[in-house]
Write a protein that holds these residues in place. Structure first.
Motif: not given
Length: 181
Positions: A1-6, A8-9, A11
């Motif tokens: 999983m991409n760090r940015a997606v992780f 956001v999820v 948060t």
């Protein structure tokens, strides 16, 4: 999983959990609070046993000392504030841990495990016999109205902080040094 997606999820999940006490569902708030506390305890045990290799079988004694110190401070006439009671509980646990560390950290291997295991029946006997302080087997009844929300949010902050510290430890040279022990 991409760090940015992780990020956001994570948060969104933390924000959703932070709103839970405001929804007026004390059962679910208490349930999730228990899960958060169990996560923090498991994570802290993993730091000690998993990373450093010390099998501390009395780990939950310190949680109990902190819980009793918090309850005693909160129910006393002098300390009605939840954050102040939390600070007092942390200080009490730190003092007890510093005193117990002197003899316990001289032990190695199985002796350390058995030494910390001996803390459990000792804490039980002290708690049950000092009814003037701990309420004995009945414990201490806390005023739920103003404790649950503050305790839930502090537990959520602590769970997020322990997760973040674990990520930092696992990626830092210090974490590699701990695992090499």
């Amino acid at each position: 999983m991409n760090r940015a997606v992780f990020a956001v999820v994570a948060t969104i999940v933390v924000a959703g959990l932070a709103v839970l006490p405001l929804l007026g569902a004390p059962y679910w708030t208490t349930f999730v609070f228990s899960i958060l506390i169990a996560y923090v305890l498991a994570q802290s045990w993993d730091w000690v046993a998993g990373e450093m290799g010390y099998i501390n079988l009395g780990h939950y004694v310190f949680y109990g000392i902190g819980a009793y110190a918090f309850a005693i401070a909160l129910t006393s006439a002098l300390m009605p504030s939840v954050p102040l009671a939390m600070v007092i509980a942390v200080l009490v646990v730190a003092i007890v841990a510093a005193v117990l560390a002197l003899p316990l950290f001289r032990l190695r291997g199985d002796y350390f495990a058995f030494g910390t295991l001996a803390l459990l029946p000792l804490a039980e006997v002290l708690t049950n016999n000092n009814t003037w302080l701990t309420g004995g087997a009945d414990g201490i009844v806390l005023p739920v109205a103003h404790v649950l929300q503050a305790a839930f949010w502090l537990a959520l902050i602590l769970a997020v902080a322990s997760f973040a510290v674990t990520l930092v430890i696992n990626r830092a040279p210090f974490g590699f040094a701990l695992r090499s022990i």
